[in-house]
Scaffold this motif. Structure first.
Motif, PDB file in Angstrom:
ATOM      1  N   VAL A  21       0.767  -1.154   0.019  1.00 16.51           N
ATOM      2  CA  VAL A  21      -0.014  -0.059  -0.071  1.00 16.51           C
ATOM      3  C   VAL A  21       0.917   1.196  -0.256  1.00 16.51           C
ATOM      4  N   LEU A  22       2.027   1.337   0.667  1.00 16.84           N
ATOM      5  CA  LEU A  22       2.877   2.463   0.950  1.00 16.84           C
ATOM      6  C   LEU A  22       3.524   2.673  -0.376  1.00 16.84           C
ATOM      7  N   GLN A  35       6.388   8.406   9.097  1.00 15.58           N
ATOM      8  CA  GLN A  35       6.640   9.266  10.314  1.00 15.58           C
ATOM      9  C   GLN A  35       6.139   8.862  11.568  1.00 15.58           C
ATOM     10  N   HIS A  36       4.934   8.305  11.379  1.00 12.46           N
ATOM     11  CA  HIS A  36       3.995   7.836  12.579  1.00 12.46           C
ATOM     12  C   HIS A  36       4.244   6.555  12.988  1.00 12.46           C
ATOM     13  N   THR A  42       8.922   0.543  11.656  1.00 10.79           N
ATOM     14  CA  THR A  42       9.440   1.395  10.222  1.00 10.79           C
ATOM     15  C   THR A  42      10.729   0.380   9.628  1.00 10.79           C
ATOM     16  N   GLN A  43      11.371  -0.096  10.520  1.00  8.34           N
ATOM     17  CA  GLN A  43      12.396  -1.144   9.900  1.00  8.34           C
ATOM     18  C   GLN A  43      11.839  -2.260   9.236  1.00  8.34           C
ATOM     19  N   ARG A  44      10.707  -3.031   9.963  1.00  6.36           N
ATOM     20  CA  ARG A  44       9.961  -4.085   9.259  1.00  6.36           C
ATOM     21  C   ARG A  44       9.254  -3.917   7.885  1.00  6.36           C
ATOM     22  N   VAL A  45       8.679  -2.513   8.024  1.00 10.94           N
ATOM     23  CA  VAL A  45       7.911  -2.274   6.681  1.00 10.94           C
ATOM     24  C   VAL A  45       8.702  -1.924   5.635  1.00 10.94           C
ATOM     25  N   ALA A  92       0.505   1.446  15.065  1.00 11.13           N
ATOM     26  CA  ALA A  92       1.387   2.697  14.450  1.00 11.13           C
ATOM     27  C   ALA A  92       2.189   3.449  15.527  1.00 11.13           C
ATOM     28  N   LEU A  93       1.817   3.489  16.569  1.00  3.27           N
ATOM     29  CA  LEU A  93       2.528   4.334  17.557  1.00  3.27           C
ATOM     30  C   LEU A  93       3.193   3.712  18.933  1.00  3.27           C
TER      31      LEU A  93
END
Length: 339
Positions: A21-22, A35-36, A42-45, A92-93
């Protein structure tokens, strides 16, 4: 070729679907989303984004379509559900950051609902929450506007005012379930008030105000009312001691009033009064006093309505005292006369 390559849509895990999707969003949009994310997420995605290749267009379209269908299912015109928001924000957070944001979101919702209670009488709200646990009462008062909260507290038993205030002072984080309970309490309060609360209305005072402003035969109206009920007519007359009635007084009565009542009090009470009344008062004053009154009113400028009403009430108390003492003959309405 790595394991992520050529995977059919149904075998992509959640991280890989997120990465897909990103990638479809473009660099700028994907950067704002990332950023969120937490550092680990973030590393996994981003690792999954780097490894994805050979995804067929049908598979990609299926993942993106599923994303938007899921979003539409959970959002709608009222916004995403609490469960959906909670799960999404926690992913997400992380738990700590998500908890603070969720508290803010739910707190805003509660505060918005509390705004709907601002027109409810404080004694009604006090009776409604009287049977609730003190902690729930404290939370209710904490979210209510301070002025309303103070008025509600006044109607609660005084022997545990200090306990409620102490509980409010100690409030920090409120559990989501407690938030839900508070929201339910607010909704029940609104539902009950809308059914049982009636608007306060003084019929006698309303009639007195109508007659005071009636340009027809007030005396006949009062006589007809006496035929209905002598007591009601008397009560209406008592409520007719309105500041406006001074414009109907005889000159000798007004002369005595301007002698008894300080000019400073007149200058406040006559603010916003009808021209006819202002002229009647000024005509009864010596020219120098009338000029001083005009100058004082002009110098005062705008005056709070509460001060004007207070000055008028003070004058009418003096008028009534003079009338009861027989020093003046107060005319509430002009009666018919014969030669």
């Amino acid at each position: 070729m790595n394991t992520a390559q050529s995977k059919p849509n149904q075998t992509l895990n959640h991280v890989e679907q997120t990465a897909l999707v990103l990638l479809g969003m473009g660099e700028d949009a994907a950067a704002k989303v990332l950023q969120h994310f937490s550092r680990e997420e973030t590393q996994r995605v981003t690792r999954a984004m780097a490894q994805l290749s050979g995804i067929q267009s049908d598979s990609a379209r299926g993942v993106i379509q599923h994303f938007f269908e899921d979003f539409r299912l959970h959002s709608g015109i009222r916004g995403a559900s609490k469960e959906y928001l909670s799960n999404t924000l926690r992913k997400a957070l992380g738990n700590d950051l998500a908890k603070g944001l969720l508290n803010n979101l739910y707190g805003d919702e509660i505060r918005n609902n509390m705004q709907r209670l601002q027109w409810v009488e404080s004694d009604v709200l006090a009776r409604f929450i009287a049977c609730e646990h003190p902690q729930m009462q404290a939370i209710f008062l904490a979210y209510l506007h301070a002025e309303s909260s103070s008025a509600v507290l006044k109607h609660l038993p005084s022997d545990y005012h200090d306990e409620l205030l102490y509980r409010i002072a100690r409030l920090q984080d409120i559990d989501h379930q407690v938030m839900n309970d508070l929201n339910d309490l607010i909704e029940r309060c609104i539902a009950q008030v809308s059914v049982v609360q009636s608007a306060p209305l003084s019929g006698v005072k309303q009639v007195a105000d109508i007659i005071n402003r009636f340009e027809g035969d007030r005396a006949t109206l009062m006589e007809m009312l006496r035929l209905h009920d002598e007591n009601v007519a008397t009560e209406i007359e008592e409520n007719m001691f309105d500041f406006m009635v001074l414009s109907r007084q005889r000159e000798d009565t007004l002369d005595k009033l301007v002698q008894q009542i300080p000019t400073e009090l007149w200058s406040v009470a006559l603010k916003g009064a009808e021209i006819m009344l202002q002229q009647a008062i000024k005509r009864s004053m010596p020219q120098r006093m009338a000029k001083a009154l005009e100058d004082d009113m002009e110098l005062r400028g705008a005056v709070p309505l509460s001060r004007v009403e207070s000055a008028r009430a003070e004058i009418m108390q003096m008028v009534r005292a003079l009338s009861e003492a027989g020093d003046i003959e107060l005319v509430l309405y002009e009666e018919a006369t014969v030669e």
